[in-house]
Design a protein around this motif. Structure first.
Motif, PDB file in Angstrom:
ATOM      1  N   GLN A   9     -30.623  34.127   5.232  1.00 51.48           N
ATOM      2  CA  GLN A   9     -29.617  35.063   4.742  1.00 51.48           C
ATOM      3  C   GLN A   9     -28.910  35.678   5.947  1.00 51.48           C
ATOM      4  O   GLN A   9     -29.493  36.484   6.677  1.00 51.48           O
ATOM      5  N   MET A  10     -27.686  35.252   6.161  1.00 52.78           N
ATOM      6  CA  MET A  10     -26.933  35.683   7.329  1.00 52.78           C
ATOM      7  C   MET A  10     -26.165  36.959   7.031  1.00 52.78           C
ATOM      8  O   MET A  10     -25.515  37.077   5.991  1.00 52.78           O
ATOM      9  N   GLY A  11     -26.263  37.928   7.921  1.00 45.12           N
ATOM     10  CA  GLY A  11     -25.485  39.145   7.800  1.00 45.12           C
ATOM     11  C   GLY A  11     -24.047  38.901   8.228  1.00 45.12           C
ATOM     12  O   GLY A  11     -23.631  37.761   8.478  1.00 45.12           O
ATOM     13  N   SER A  12     -23.266  39.950   8.331  1.00 44.18           N
ATOM     14  CA  SER A  12     -21.851  39.816   8.692  1.00 44.18           C
ATOM     15  C   SER A  12     -21.501  40.802   9.787  1.00 44.18           C
ATOM     16  O   SER A  12     -22.171  41.823   9.985  1.00 44.18           O
ATOM     17  N   LEU A  13     -20.439  40.486  10.497  1.00 41.01           N
ATOM     18  CA  LEU A  13     -19.923  41.368  11.534  1.00 41.01           C
ATOM     19  C   LEU A  13     -18.972  42.395  10.918  1.00 41.01           C
ATOM     20  O   LEU A  13     -18.415  42.176   9.839  1.00 41.01           O
ATOM     21  N   ASP A  14     -18.802  43.475  11.608  1.00 39.36           N
ATOM     22  CA  ASP A  14     -17.860  44.509  11.170  1.00 39.36           C
ATOM     23  C   ASP A  14     -16.454  43.916  11.155  1.00 39.36           C
ATOM     24  O   ASP A  14     -15.988  43.337  12.150  1.00 39.36           O
ATOM     25  N   ASN A  15     -15.769  44.011  10.019  1.00 38.96           N
ATOM     26  CA  ASN A  15     -14.414  43.455   9.901  1.00 38.96           C
ATOM     27  C   ASN A  15     -13.418  44.089  10.864  1.00 38.96           C
ATOM     28  O   ASN A  15     -12.374  43.513  11.163  1.00 38.96           O
ATOM     29  N   ARG A  16     -13.758  45.275  11.360  1.00 39.07           N
ATOM     30  CA  ARG A  16     -12.858  45.939  12.305  1.00 39.07           C
ATOM     31  C   ARG A  16     -13.035  45.427  13.725  1.00 39.07           C
ATOM     32  O   ARG A  16     -12.244  45.767  14.613  1.00 39.07           O
ATOM     33  N   LEU A  17     -14.047  44.602  13.929  1.00 39.49           N
ATOM     34  CA  LEU A  17     -14.338  44.107  15.278  1.00 39.49           C
ATOM     35  C   LEU A  17     -13.264  43.122  15.725  1.00 39.49           C
ATOM     36  O   LEU A  17     -12.922  42.178  15.009  1.00 39.49           O
ATOM     37  N   ARG A  18     -12.715  43.346  16.910  1.00 37.38           N
ATOM     38  CA  ARG A  18     -11.717  42.454  17.495  1.00 37.38           C
ATOM     39  C   ARG A  18     -12.208  42.049  18.879  1.00 37.38           C
ATOM     40  O   ARG A  18     -12.404  42.888  19.755  1.00 37.38           O
ATOM     41  N   LEU A  19     -12.405  40.752  19.057  1.00 33.53           N
ATOM     42  CA  LEU A  19     -12.943  40.221  20.307  1.00 33.53           C
ATOM     43  C   LEU A  19     -11.852  39.488  21.072  1.00 33.53           C
ATOM     44  O   LEU A  19     -10.897  38.955  20.483  1.00 33.53           O
ATOM     45  N   ALA A  20     -12.028  39.455  22.372  1.00 37.39           N
ATOM     46  CA  ALA A  20     -11.063  38.734  23.210  1.00 37.39           C
ATOM     47  C   ALA A  20     -11.113  37.248  22.897  1.00 37.39           C
ATOM     48  O   ALA A  20     -12.161  36.717  22.529  1.00 37.39           O
ATOM     49  N   PRO A  21      -9.989  36.546  23.038  1.00 38.59           N
ATOM     50  CA  PRO A  21      -9.971  35.096  22.789  1.00 38.59           C
ATOM     51  C   PRO A  21     -11.003  34.381  23.655  1.00 38.59           C
ATOM     52  O   PRO A  21     -11.278  34.775  24.788  1.00 38.59           O
ATOM     53  N   CYS A  22     -11.582  33.322  23.099  1.00 38.71           N
ATOM     54  CA  CYS A  22     -12.622  32.585  23.813  1.00 38.71           C
ATOM     55  C   CYS A  22     -12.538  31.114  23.428  1.00 38.71           C
ATOM     56  O   CYS A  22     -12.396  30.777  22.250  1.00 38.71           O
ATOM     57  N   LYS A  23     -12.624  30.233  24.422  1.00 39.32           N
ATOM     58  CA  LYS A  23     -12.546  28.794  24.166  1.00 39.32           C
ATOM     59  C   LYS A  23     -13.877  28.200  23.724  1.00 39.32           C
ATOM     60  O   LYS A  23     -13.910  27.194  23.024  1.00 39.32           O
ATOM     61  N   ALA A  24     -14.987  28.802  24.148  1.00 40.15           N
ATOM     62  CA  ALA A  24     -16.301  28.265  23.787  1.00 40.15           C
ATOM     63  C   ALA A  24     -17.274  29.415  23.557  1.00 40.15           C
ATOM     64  O   ALA A  24     -17.394  30.310  24.387  1.00 40.15           O
ATOM     65  N   ILE A  25     -17.938  29.377  22.423  1.00 33.37           N
ATOM     66  CA  ILE A  25     -18.889  30.416  22.043  1.00 33.37           C
ATOM     67  C   ILE A  25     -20.261  29.778  21.851  1.00 33.37           C
ATOM     68  O   ILE A  25     -20.384  28.749  21.180  1.00 33.37           O
ATOM     69  N   GLU A  26     -21.250  30.411  22.426  1.00 37.95           N
ATOM     70  CA  GLU A  26     -22.613  29.865  22.406  1.00 37.95           C
ATOM     71  C   GLU A  26     -23.538  30.763  21.589  1.00 37.95           C
ATOM     72  O   GLU A  26     -23.655  31.958  21.859  1.00 37.95           O
ATOM     73  N   PRO A  27     -24.217  30.213  20.581  1.00 35.19           N
ATOM     74  CA  PRO A  27     -25.222  30.994  19.859  1.00 35.19           C
ATOM     75  C   PRO A  27     -26.524  31.049  20.662  1.00 35.19           C
ATOM     76  O   PRO A  27     -26.846  30.132  21.411  1.00 35.19           O
ATOM     77  N   THR A  52     -12.499  37.166  29.152  1.00 35.34           N
ATOM     78  CA  THR A  52     -13.414  38.300  29.025  1.00 35.34           C
ATOM     79  C   THR A  52     -14.705  37.833  28.365  1.00 35.34           C
ATOM     80  O   THR A  52     -14.680  37.258  27.268  1.00 35.34           O
ATOM     81  N   ARG A  53     -15.827  38.051  29.058  1.00 32.28           N
ATOM     82  CA  ARG A  53     -17.118  37.661  28.492  1.00 32.28           C
ATOM     83  C   ARG A  53     -17.604  38.753  27.540  1.00 32.28           C
ATOM     84  O   ARG A  53     -17.500  39.940  27.849  1.00 32.28           O
ATOM     85  N   TRP A  54     -18.130  38.344  26.387  1.00 32.75           N
ATOM     86  CA  TRP A  54     -18.645  39.307  25.423  1.00 32.75           C
ATOM     87  C   TRP A  54     -19.818  38.697  24.669  1.00 32.75           C
ATOM     88  O   TRP A  54     -20.070  37.483  24.716  1.00 32.75           O
ATOM     89  N   ALA A  55     -20.534  39.545  23.990  1.00 31.63           N
ATOM     90  CA  ALA A  55     -21.655  39.091  23.165  1.00 31.63           C
ATOM     91  C   ALA A  55     -21.761  39.996  21.942  1.00 31.63           C
ATOM     92  O   ALA A  55     -21.567  41.212  22.037  1.00 31.63           O
ATOM     93  N   VAL A  56     -22.026  39.399  20.801  1.00 33.46           N
ATOM     94  CA  VAL A  56     -22.228  40.145  19.560  1.00 33.46           C
ATOM     95  C   VAL A  56     -23.502  39.636  18.889  1.00 33.46           C
ATOM     96  O   VAL A  56     -23.992  38.540  19.191  1.00 33.46           O
ATOM     97  N   TYR A  57     -24.032  40.433  17.973  1.00 29.25           N
ATOM     98  CA  TYR A  57     -25.278  40.089  17.297  1.00 29.25           C
ATOM     99  C   TYR A  57     -25.111  40.209  15.788  1.00 29.25           C
ATOM    100  O   TYR A  57     -24.519  41.168  15.287  1.00 29.25           O
ATOM    101  N   LEU A  58     -25.635  39.217  15.086  1.00 29.16           N
ATOM    102  CA  LEU A  58     -25.585  39.234  13.626  1.00 29.16           C
ATOM    103  C   LEU A  58     -27.001  39.411  13.081  1.00 29.16           C
ATOM    104  O   LEU A  58     -27.939  38.755  13.544  1.00 29.16           O
ATOM    105  N   PRO A  59     -27.181  40.290  12.097  1.00 32.12           N
ATOM    106  CA  PRO A  59     -28.492  40.393  11.455  1.00 32.12           C
ATOM    107  C   PRO A  59     -28.772  39.150  10.629  1.00 32.12           C
ATOM    108  O   PRO A  59     -27.854  38.533  10.074  1.00 32.12           O
ATOM    109  N   VAL A  60     -30.034  38.769  10.567  1.00 38.86           N
ATOM    110  CA  VAL A  60     -30.419  37.587   9.809  1.00 38.86           C
ATOM    111  C   VAL A  60     -31.799  37.826   9.202  1.00 38.86           C
ATOM    112  O   VAL A  60     -32.648  38.486   9.797  1.00 38.86           O
ATOM    113  N   THR A  61     -31.986  37.317   8.014  1.00 35.56           N
ATOM    114  CA  THR A  61     -33.289  37.358   7.368  1.00 35.56           C
ATOM    115  C   THR A  61     -33.726  35.922   7.067  1.00 35.56           C
ATOM    116  O   THR A  61     -33.003  35.196   6.381  1.00 35.56           O
TER     117      THR A  61
END
Length: 241
Positions: A62-80, A103-112
């Motif tokens: 069961q995958m959670g979701s990110l905040d819809n207001r979140l705006r991240l910098a453009p990225c060509k490759a994203i690694e889980p 711009t390097r960034w990282a976000v986290y999604l809740p998961v069950t």
């Protein structure tokens, strides 16, 4: 939780990342990020939970979701990735980081992570110290990950054991709920048995610790030597030669 299945799960998940589980996605497309995380998790979970404790488990993520207001910098490759010391059993989280962008960034999604499989569920109350029999429980499918203690899916793991505390109907039989019956207390005279093909030796010794059936106990022999063996229900300690 410390369990072989969890260690395997983490190993598989990190293996996927190290093998290049890197995907391109629009950084401001949250639904795409969530799908990327799911695509990373589901195969690892399925493989790690394919079989545990001799029984098959059916994984559900069961995958959670990110905040819809979140705006991240453009990225060509994203690694889980999994956070350090992360565990995918019950409630956890999975990370996504930009590995190719201005711009390097990282976000986290809740998961069950749920792991459904056969188990034994109590249908009658059991008093603390009472010996469990197969009539106390019935088979049912449960979520193994709902509690950190391991499910005892095989009857031989709990039948004949004693309840560690008062148990109620509806509880799933798990490791923390049972204990081996005590055969003798420390200081009790016990038989020490050893043997081989065509011979057997039995002497009386003094138990140095309480003896739980199926577990190890230390016994002092009349000579003063201390030996260790496995406790039987008839107050005998079997010592290997």
């Amino acid at each position: 939780m410390n369990r072989p299945a969890l260690r395997l799960l983490i190993t598989v998940a990190f293996g996927l990342a190290l093998l290049g589980a890197v995907a391109s996605a629009r950084a401001n497309d949250n639904s795409g990020l969530e799908q990327l995380a799911r695509d990373f998790l589901q195969p690892a979970v399925d493989q790690a939970l394919a079989e545990q404790a001799g029984v098959p488990l059916r994984a559900e993520v069961q995958m959670g979701s990110l905040d819809n207001r979140l705006r991240l910098a453009p990225c060509k490759a994203i690694e889980p990735f999994l956070p350090p010391n992360g565990r995918l059993w019950g409630r956890s989280r999975v990370g996504l980081r930009c590995v190719d962008g201005p711009t390097r960034w990282a976000v986290y999604l809740p998961v069950t992570v749920q792991a459904f499989g056969p188990a034994w569920v109590l249908k009658t109350p059991v008093q603390s110290g009472e010996t469990l029999t197969q009539e106390h429980a019935e088979r049912a499918e449960v979520d193994w990950a709902a509690h950190p203690s391991m499910v005892l899916a095989l009857p031989e793991r709990w039948v004949g054991q004693q309840a560690a505390y008062a148990l109620t109907p509806g509880q799933v039989i798990r490791e923390n709920m049972v204990r081996a019956p005590q055969a003798f207390e420390a200081g009790t005279p016990v038989k020490v048995s050893a043997g081989g093909p065509g011979f057997a030796i039995t002497v009386i010794g003094q138990a140095l610790n309480a003896g739980l059936v199926g577990q190890s106990a230390r016994v002092r022999l009349p000579s003063g030597k201390v030996v260790t063996g496995q406790v039987r229900a008839d107050q005998v300690v079997e010592v290997p030669l």
